[in-house]
Design a protein around this motif. Structure first.
Motif, PDB file in Angstrom:
ATOM      1  N   HIS A 416      12.022   1.205 -10.609  1.00  0.00           N
ATOM      2  CA  HIS A 416      12.046   0.161  -9.590  1.00  0.00           C
ATOM      3  C   HIS A 416      12.368  -1.162 -10.259  1.00  0.00           C
ATOM      4  N   ARG A 417      12.792  -2.132  -9.449  1.00  0.00           N
ATOM      5  CA  ARG A 417      12.967  -3.520  -9.881  1.00  0.00           C
ATOM      6  C   ARG A 417      12.111  -4.404  -8.986  1.00  0.00           C
ATOM      7  N   ALA A 418      11.615  -5.509  -9.560  1.00  0.00           N
ATOM      8  CA  ALA A 418      10.759  -6.408  -8.790  1.00  0.00           C
ATOM      9  C   ALA A 418      10.987  -7.833  -9.265  1.00  0.00           C
ATOM     10  N   ALA A 419      10.743  -8.781  -8.374  1.00  0.00           N
ATOM     11  CA  ALA A 419      10.963 -10.177  -8.718  1.00  0.00           C
ATOM     12  C   ALA A 419      10.015 -10.642  -9.822  1.00  0.00           C
ATOM     13  N   ASP A 420       8.774 -10.190  -9.765  1.00  0.00           N
ATOM     14  CA  ASP A 420       7.773 -10.632 -10.739  1.00  0.00           C
ATOM     15  C   ASP A 420       6.621  -9.640 -10.743  1.00  0.00           C
ATOM     16  N   LEU A 421       5.568  -9.953 -11.500  1.00  0.00           N
ATOM     17  CA  LEU A 421       4.442  -9.029 -11.638  1.00  0.00           C
ATOM     18  C   LEU A 421       3.737  -8.809 -10.302  1.00  0.00           C
ATOM     19  N   LEU A 422       3.627  -9.848  -9.485  1.00  0.00           N
ATOM     20  CA  LEU A 422       2.967  -9.679  -8.199  1.00  0.00           C
ATOM     21  C   LEU A 422       3.747  -8.709  -7.314  1.00  0.00           C
ATOM     22  N   ALA A 423       5.060  -8.833  -7.302  1.00  0.00           N
ATOM     23  CA  ALA A 423       5.874  -7.895  -6.524  1.00  0.00           C
ATOM     24  C   ALA A 423       5.758  -6.486  -7.094  1.00  0.00           C
ATOM     25  N   ALA A 424       5.661  -6.383  -8.420  1.00  0.00           N
ATOM     26  CA  ALA A 424       5.497  -5.071  -9.055  1.00  0.00           C
ATOM     27  C   ALA A 424       4.154  -4.453  -8.673  1.00  0.00           C
ATOM     28  N   ALA A 425       3.102  -5.265  -8.654  1.00  0.00           N
ATOM     29  CA  ALA A 425       1.780  -4.754  -8.281  1.00  0.00           C
ATOM     30  C   ALA A 425       1.779  -4.239  -6.848  1.00  0.00           C
ATOM     31  N   ARG A 426       2.516  -4.913  -5.979  1.00  0.00           N
ATOM     32  CA  ARG A 426       2.589  -4.449  -4.588  1.00  0.00           C
ATOM     33  C   ARG A 426       3.281  -3.095  -4.497  1.00  0.00           C
ATOM     34  N   ILE A 427       4.277  -2.881  -5.326  1.00  0.00           N
ATOM     35  CA  ILE A 427       4.940  -1.563  -5.362  1.00  0.00           C
ATOM     36  C   ILE A 427       3.949  -0.508  -5.844  1.00  0.00           C
ATOM     37  N   ILE A 428       3.254  -0.821  -6.942  1.00  0.00           N
ATOM     38  CA  ILE A 428       2.326   0.149  -7.531  1.00  0.00           C
ATOM     39  C   ILE A 428       1.204   0.493  -6.563  1.00  0.00           C
ATOM     40  N   CYS A 429       0.714  -0.501  -5.851  1.00  0.00           N
ATOM     41  CA  CYS A 429      -0.456  -0.306  -4.984  1.00  0.00           C
ATOM     42  C   CYS A 429      -0.083   0.070  -3.554  1.00  0.00           C
ATOM     43  N   ALA A 430       1.202   0.210  -3.263  1.00  0.00           N
ATOM     44  CA  ALA A 430       1.611   0.593  -1.914  1.00  0.00           C
ATOM     45  C   ALA A 430       1.030   1.955  -1.563  1.00  0.00           C
ATOM     46  N   PRO A 431       0.613   2.160  -0.311  1.00  0.00           N
ATOM     47  CA  PRO A 431      -0.028   3.432   0.076  1.00  0.00           C
ATOM     48  C   PRO A 431       0.777   4.658  -0.310  1.00  0.00           C
ATOM     49  N   ALA A 432       2.091   4.579  -0.218  1.00  0.00           N
ATOM     50  CA  ALA A 432       2.918   5.745  -0.546  1.00  0.00           C
ATOM     51  C   ALA A 432       2.859   6.071  -2.025  1.00  0.00           C
ATOM     52  N   MET A 433       2.512   5.075  -2.856  1.00  0.00           N
ATOM     53  CA  MET A 433       2.491   5.261  -4.302  1.00  0.00           C
ATOM     54  C   MET A 433       1.100   5.588  -4.810  1.00  0.00           C
ATOM     55  N   LYS A 434       0.088   5.461  -3.948  1.00  0.00           N
ATOM     56  CA  LYS A 434      -1.289   5.349  -4.408  1.00  0.00           C
ATOM     57  C   LYS A 434      -2.067   6.651  -4.346  1.00  0.00           C
ATOM     58  N   PRO A 435      -2.243   7.341  -5.503  1.00  0.00           N
ATOM     59  CA  PRO A 435      -3.245   8.397  -5.545  1.00  0.00           C
ATOM     60  C   PRO A 435      -4.613   7.728  -5.367  1.00  0.00           C
ATOM     61  N   THR A 436      -5.695   8.469  -5.470  1.00  0.00           N
ATOM     62  CA  THR A 436      -7.019   7.866  -5.267  1.00  0.00           C
ATOM     63  C   THR A 436      -7.561   7.271  -6.549  1.00  0.00           C
ATOM     64  N   MET A 437      -8.301   6.204  -6.573  1.00  0.00           N
ATOM     65  CA  MET A 437      -9.072   5.659  -7.708  1.00  0.00           C
ATOM     66  C   MET A 437      -9.630   4.236  -7.521  1.00  0.00           C
TER      67      MET A 437
END
Length: 443
Positions: A416-437
């Motif tokens: 993936h590409r993202a504008a910055d770390l905050l945008a990257a965190a949103r990708i990582i934490c998106a429900p479709a990406m998120k296993p449980t933890m």
């Protein structure tokens, strides 16, 4: 091994929930906290327990009388408030050669044999469990050197503007009795963190820091009690165990967390990229272990020594902590492959396994915790970061801050590409990406 539980506190801040009970008997999802502590210790093979009581001692006696007999449990009444260290020192002659100290207001799920193994291997007089939290400004913080030995204690309140690593004394100790003998006649009240430990360090005692992400929380306020109960009910406590596979967000430092300006050589060169605090906090709350993996060739080039880089990272952790965010671990490569710099450190010149895109830093992390690499991520601003992530079979995100991939050292495409770390965190934490933890800390 033996455990000593400090169970003499009144629990003034929890008065509305205690209904006249002493703090160790606070109800935690229908079970007294003291019972949960005893069960956790027993599961790890520690049934020999000394419980130091004072306030409402009769109620704790009644609690033990209502349970199945525990021949190896012993109650000792302090007689008067002595402080955490004072209470232990007063009964030192009754304790074994080595014991664990547990505070009576904490819920913990810690692999004690793993902590004990490091304590024994190091030959320490005392080992303290350390962890980062989301409120370091009002916590007792500990400084350690690159080998894990404690070098300083910083009780709160801290001096305004102080840059301190987010290494919190979690109030869980392994003690050698002989190391405490000298202090037996110290006048009470005496606190471990604020009084005794700094004195021991000044006298040359070997105090070890054991850094872990495992679960330990104090529940000394209604808000903290509610949080602990949520963590128990939702499985956070269990998922924070060493045996559980952890999802990790590996982050490069320069150009991802902080503004890229040549090299960062002093704390004053360090400036967080806007949104970095929110991003790290988002990852913390989603139960990702946040691990910084960074090449720091300024050390090999002689432009900054280890102490200077340590102070830079203290600035980073202080800034993040002020916003309720924290990193779980940091691994750095001090090497540089090229020679010819004034003041360079010859021993750190040449090839190594840890300089990204080498995988040595990631392997160090994997040795420290069980990592679910399929569910973990690498966020970087260079193709070297992305290539390192590819070699580790991580999901990768290239951010546009810093070099933004313009280094072109490696022909590699990010996931993936993202504008910055905050945008990257949103990708990582998106429900479709998120296993449980999730963790998040209150001690």
């Amino acid at each position: 091994m033996q455990a000593v539980i400090l169970a003499g506190g009144k629990g003034t801040r929890l008065a509305e929930r205690l209904n006249g009970r002493p703090k160790p008997l606070i109800d935690v999802l229908g079970v007294p906290l003291l019972e949960r502590q005893l069960d956790t210790l027993a599961k790890q093979g520690i049934a020999n327990v000394v419980v130091l009581v004072n306030h409402a001692a009769d109620q704790i006696e009644d609690f033990f009388a209502s349970r199945p007999p525990t021949p190896t449990a012993r109650l000792i009444d302090d007689g008067a408030p002595r402080g955490t260290a004072g209470a232990v020192l007063a009964c030192l002659e009754t304790l074994e050669e080595r014991f664990v100290v547990v505070y009576g207001d904490t819920l913990f799920e810690i692999d004690i044999p793993a902590m004990l193994a490091e304590h024994e291997a190091s030959g320490a007089d005392l080992t303290l469990l350390l962890h980062p939290n989301d409120h370091p400004a009002d916590s007792d913080l500990v400084e350690v050197d690159e080998n894990g030995w404690v070098t300083a204690f910083h009780g709160y309140p801290h001096p305004p503007g102080a840059d301190l690593r987010n290494l919190v004394n979690a109030a869980f100790y392994i003690c050698e009795r002989r190391a405490l003998e000298t202090w037996r006649q110290s006048p009470a009240p005496l606190d471990f963190a604020k009084d005794l430990f700094p004195r021991m360090l000044a006298q040359g005692m070997r105090i070890r820091g054991y850094l872990t992400f495992e679960y330990i929380k104090d529940l000394g306020t209604p808000k903290r009690l509610d949080k602990v109960e949520r963590h128990l009910a939702s499985g956070v406590v269990e998922r924070a165990g060493l045996a559980a596979a952890q999802r990790v967000a590996f982050l490069d430092r320069d150009g991802v967390i902080n503004v890229q300006r040549d090299y960062v050589r002093t704390p004053d060169d360090f400036e967080l990229i806007p949104g970095a605090i929110e991003a790290v906090r988002m990852l913390n709350e989603a139960e990702f272990r946040v691990i910084v993996v960074t090449n720091q060739p300024v050390i090999a080039r002689g432009e900054a020594d280890f102490d200077a880089v340590h102070r830079i990272h203290a600035r980073m952790e202080s800034l993040l902590g002020a916003g309720g965010a924290y990193i779980d671990a940091l691994y750095l490569c001090p090497h540089h492959p090229d020679k010819g710099f004034r003041g360079e450190v010859a021993a750190l010149k040449g090839p190594c396994r840890c300089r990204k895109p080498g995988t040595g830093l990631f392997e160090q992390a994997a040795n420290a915790m069980k990592i679910d690499f399929d569910a973990s991520w690498m966020v970087g601003d260079s193709t070297s970061d992305i290539e390192a992530g590819r070699r580790m079979k991580l999901n990768t995100i290239l951010v546009e801050t810093g070099t933004g991939g313009r280094d072109q050292k490696w022909t590699v495409q990010p996931s993936h590409r993202a504008a910055d770390l905050l945008a990257a965190a949103r990708i990582i934490c998106a429900p479709a990406m998120k296993p449980t933890m999730a963790q998040g800390s209150d001690t």
